[in-house]
Enzyme design. Structure first.
Site, short mmCIF file in Angstrom:
data_model
loop_
_atom_site.label_atom_id
_atom_site.label_comp_id
_atom_site.label_asym_id
_atom_site.label_seq_id
_atom_site.Cartn_x
_atom_site.Cartn_y
_atom_site.Cartn_z
N HIS A 1 24.22 51.42 -9.73
CA HIS A 1 23.48 50.35 -10.85
C HIS A 1 23.55 49.21 -8.92
O HIS A 1 21.99 49.13 -9.70
CB HIS A 1 24.15 49.60 -11.55
N HIS B 1 18.03 47.84 -20.21
CA HIS B 1 19.30 47.60 -20.07
C HIS B 1 19.22 48.78 -21.67
O HIS B 1 19.81 48.32 -22.49
CB HIS B 1 19.20 46.25 -21.01
#
Lengths: 744, 220
Positions: free
Chosen positions: A44, A91
């Site tokens: 990430h 998300h």
């Protein structure tokens, strides 16, 4: 506590990465330090499996004011002393587990990326993917995600002006929630995420820190399994009211000129913001973790470093000007605390109760510095053989096209998303011109400048699944087409690359080829990629999601007067199809949802043909010879026509112009590069002259409400509108609509 | 005359109201901070507007905290002296909490936030006005006696209606009692409404019906 390779593996680092960390430090890291590496070298934060390919995208040129990836979001010149700042981010993993908070904090996070650069957000968009809407799990996820997006965005006060939603079985366990924000900044008021100046104070502002979201970055870097729900604390909790105050306070501090650099705390919290700001400025920081305002007692050093509590910013300001910041944050009743200072040694030194808890070279933690970068192997996915083997001749042309159309218009991918978007405040800020005058891309006033922006998100992931290279090109082309059909000039792209597990060579093939297609298309349309986000591991034991490289695109209108709308204007206007018709039903909603064909190639697409079409539409809008423009996309030509008729309760009488093309392909096929336009009767000659040399055909005329196809009466547009508007709401309310959607 | 627009923490339609009054109606506007109290420069010929948004986060009942802010104490005094006060959306909720207007605003009947254009029938126009709503708690409720008085004294300034001005159950977007969208006090100087006239007052947005409302309530 003894730190071994086992500890590293428990923190989702590999044995090789653990060795690399020891080599870089010249010693074994302590637990706090290992946690820092775990977060910063997670997929990430580090882009370790994607960065090599991301660098092949066009990342400069056009009106770009900062290079891609340099700042929290892309920044492009709008002219007249204003810039547009925009970014899209995923998300997905939090939303799969806790849809309400996952989606809400996705919205909060993307807005922070915009205002940390000094821009005021003026528009939000979101791109969502779910499983089959007939299933209770999907309905739960959809309800939660929509509620979360509304909860955060409505209170924060930025209108949600556009987006897209698709429902496909592959997203059943792994929904996608991609949120985009667009903001405006005055030249000279942009803020960089850079720490500079020995002795300058490092200030923590915003909400107090708790234990929520600890490990969120590494959580987002793994497949979702049955155990994932036990990681609930990895999901953050959002407070839009705090963020609204944080926005106003930050935008009040910036014009005072005391801010040296600022970065929001998103993934990997304090460790990420301190590391990235320091590495970019070539400096270090000395931080006292006990000075961080907390909302829970006895938090440990690693918890403070990794917490992803929302609504927080890290600010470096000029020494001696702390009081200026303090006064403004006091006014807004927000915590503000000097937690350390900038040093020259390049080291991040974290203290707690006077003890050194972690000391790391900032550069080694970050992307572009010490973070690893991998080449991954890829091989052509086996399913592509089935895709290529599809023969349209095996599909019989239905006799009753009207019955097909009635099913088509109620497929959730095509039907109105009204049930969703009425839950979003789409008008706050009094800038969304598309409420009353709809267009293919949302057109938003770029206040306080006199210009307007056209914004859109696009990705038909079934096309990308069928052909990763061509499908990604189509995503870019459709975004540009939507902007062009709205009267805008495409400026630039932000992308959200949602894929499965990158260690699977077949998934990585999809990624590599999608990046190649995206790069080629962005070069053709002169829309550089200003930034974005990669989300891998959208995968579960049943397999990966469709490769979904969502494109967020921003276009510019010098004045809102240049805007073009999609709706038919008046009875008697002449309807044209600009672009070529093809006998193509590949990867259409019709073929997949109604005929049940899972594998077929991507629809027809030729980038030169597309580029020429967009130039012709731009010319027709500039020369004011058309009254509406709406591109042909999911559902094909019929759906485009019927959608154009809804806003003013008009209808249309049309006939197919090429008898050689099978009727289902003509009306429901999704071949790209086509736009339906209408022309006032007295402008027909001028229109045909403007488009001389281009491919276009007269389809028919606008009526006062009746719908007629090839001489056959298809009823009134209002009854089509009822089906279109209510399909999703009826399905969620548990009534089967009259055409038995549940059978689809 | 001049206008004051109160800024609570969490107000998010404050600038929209300011722009509508300044740019679309050419009025002088002063922004009023919730922590201040001094509105001595305002006379009863002036007008104070409570804008929409989520004052103090609206984590309790909407408007329940805003009513206790220092500025609201001055606004209550101003209203009681006869000064004009308009509350839009969250501002309407604040006025009800402050008891400058009767009744309360409950959660929408469908338990969801609703944002869309609706039509209003009421003062200032014979035809239905197209105005947006955007709220989660807009279902007006009051006891029977209050409702009867409101109707009897013509204190309901706007009802939700259909495109043709018919006040029907189908045109009621949130389950509000008697299709009530906005009311005024008995003295006629305090107005509250859930729909947002400031979102429908500029040509660039393709709808200027809101100008009729602002002019009728505040400038006539």
């Amino acid at each position: 506590m003894e730190i071994t390779v086992k500890t590293a593996e428990q923190l989702r680092l590999t044995a090789e990465e653990f060795e690399l960390i020891k080599k870089k430090l010249g010693r074994t890291p302590n637990f706090n330090e290992l946690c820092a590496f775990s977060a910063m070298w997670s997929e990430h934060c580090s882009y370790k499996n994607s960065i090599k390919w991301l660098k092949t995208l066009p990342r400069e040129g056009g009106r770009m004011l900062v290079a891609a990836g340099e700042e929290n979001a892309g920044l492009m010149d709008m002219g007249d002393g204003y810039g547009v700042v925009f970014k899209i981010e995923s998300h997905n993993h939090p939303s799969a587990i806790e849809p309400f908070q996952g989606a809400a904090t996705g919205v909060g996070g993307i807005h922070r990326d915009i205002f940390t650069m000094g821009a005021r957000p003026i528009a939000s968009l979101n791109s969502l993917r779910f499983g089959n809407l007939n299933e209770a799990k999907t309905q739960h996820l959809l309800g939660g995600v929509v509620h979360g997006i509304g909860h955060y965005g409505n209170c924060f006060g930025v209108p949600t002006v556009g987006g897209e939603i698709y429902f496909e079985q592959c997203y059943h366990t792994n929904p996608l929630v991609n949120a985009m924000s667009v903001g405006i900044v005055k030249a000279g008021e942009t803020v960089s995420a850079t720490a500079l100046g020995k002795g300058n104070p490092v200030i923590f502002v915003g909400s107090a820190t708790g234990k929520d979201g600890i490990g969120g970055a590494s959580f987002a870097s793994a497949d979702i399994t049955a155990e994932s729900t036990e990681e609930l604390p990895a999901v953050q909790v959002g407070d839009p009211f705090q963020e609204k105050k944080l926005l106003e306070a930050c935008l009040e501090v910036i014009p005072t000129g005391v801010v040296v650099g600022m970065q929001d705390m998103g993934a990997a919290g304090i460790i990420c913001s301190t590391a990235e700001m320091s590495a970019k400025g070539g400096v270090g920081m000395r931080i006292d973790l006990d000075k961080v305002p907390t909302r829970q007692q006895n938090m440990k050093a690693w918890e403070l470093l990794l917490s992803e509590s929302q609504e927080r910013m890290l600010m470096v300001v000029e020494k001696g000007k702390e009081g200026v910041v303090q006064k403004i944050f006091d006014k807004w009743d927000l915590p503000c605390s000097v937690i350390g200072e900038v040093t020259e040694d390049g080291l991040l030194s974290f203290f707690m109760h006077g003890e050194l808890e972690a000391q790391l070279p900032a550069e080694e933690l970050v992307l572009g510095g010490g973070a690893p970068q991998y080449d991954r192997a890829y091989t052509e996915p086996t399913y592509l053989a089935k895709t290529k083997a599809f023969d349209a001749a095996s599909i019989e042309v239905p006799k009753d096209l009207k019955a097909v159309a009635e099913k088509l218009i109620q497929i959730p991918n095509i039907a109105s998303k009204r049930w969703v978007y009425v839950q979003y405040d789409s008008m706050v800020g009094t800038g969304n011109t598309s409420t009353n005058q709809p267009s293919d891309a949302a057109v938003v006033l770029a206040k306080p400048s006199d210009k307007a922006l056209a914004v859109t998100t696009d990705c038909n992931s079934r096309y990308v699944y069928a052909d990763p290279y061509k499908g990604a090109m189509i995503a870019v082309a459709e975004a540009a087409r939507n902007i062009v059909c709205s009267g805008g000039e495409p400026l630039g792209v932000t992308n959200c690359l949602n894929f499965g597990n990158p260690y699977d060579p077949q998934v990585y093939y999809q990624f590599v080829h999608a990046i190649k297609g995206m790069g080629d298309a962005c070069r053709k349309f002169n829309t550089p990629v200003t930034g974005g986000n990669v989300s891998f591991y959208n995968q579960n034991p049943d397999g990966p999601v469709y490769p979904t490289p969502t494109i967020g695109m921003v276009g510019l209108l010098d004045s809102v007067q240049d805007k073009m709308t999609l709706d038919f204007k008046e009875e008697g206007d002449v309807i044209y199809l600009v672009g070529k018709s093809y006998a193509d039903i590949n990867s259409s909603e019709y073929l997949q949802k109604i005929k049940g064909v899972e594998f077929s190639p991507a629809p027809h697409f030729d980038i030169e043909e597309e580029f020429a079409l967009q130039q012709q539409i731009t010319k027709a809008i500039k020369e004011k010879v058309i009254a509406s423009a709406h591109d042909v996309s999911e559902g094909g030509l019929f759906i485009t026509l019927i959608e154009s008729s809804f806003n003013r309760n008009l209808g249309f009488e049309v006939a197919s112009t090429d008898g050689g093309i099978r009727k289902d392909a003509y009306w429901f096929g999704e071949a790209q590069s086509r736009v339906v336009v209408t022309v006032k009767k007295d402008q027909v000659a001028a229109f045909e002259k403007t488009l001389s040399g281009a491919t276009f055909a007269k389809l028919g005329t606008v009526t006062n409400g009746s719908v007629s196809i090839d001489g056959e009466n298809w009823g009134n547009a209002i009854s089509w509108k009822e089906k279109y508007d209510n399909a999703i709401g009826n399905l969620l309310a548990g009534h089967d609509s009259e055409h038995a959607l549940s059978a689809l | 005359m001049k206008f004051g627009v109160v800024v609570f923490p969490g107000s998010n339609c404050d600038r929209d109201m300011q722009e509508a009054l300044q740019n679309d109606l050419n009025q002088e506007v002063v922004m009023l901070w919730h922590k201040d109290k001094d509105i001595s420069s305002f006379t009863t010929n002036d007008c104070i507007v409570l804008p929409g948004g989520f004052s103090y986060g609206d984590y309790m009942r909407c408007g329940a905290i805003a009513r206790f802010s220092p500025m609201m104490q001055s606004v209550i005094e101003f209203a009681n002296k006869g000064g004009k006060v308009l509350g839009v959306c969250n501002g309407f909720q604040v006025l009800c909490e402050a008891q400058l207007l009767p009744g309360v605003l409950l959660r929408n009947a469908n338990q969801q936030f609703i944002c869309k254009n609706v039509y209003l029938k009421g003062v200032g126009s014979d035809k239905a006005l197209k105005i947006p709503i955007a709220h989660g708690e807009g279902r007006y409720f009051a006891d029977q006696k209050t409702l009867e008085e409101l109707e009897k004294n013509n204190q309901v300034i706007y009802h939700y209606c259909d495109e043709n001005g018919n006040i029907t159950a189908e045109a009621n977007p949130n389950g509000t009692t008697n299709n009530i969208a906005g009311i005024r006090n008995a003295a006629g100087n305090v107005f509250g409404m859930m729909p947002h006239p400031e979102r429908a007052s500029s040509d660039a947005l393709g709808n200027i019906d809101g100008q009729i409302i602002l002019k009728t309530l505040l400038m006539s």
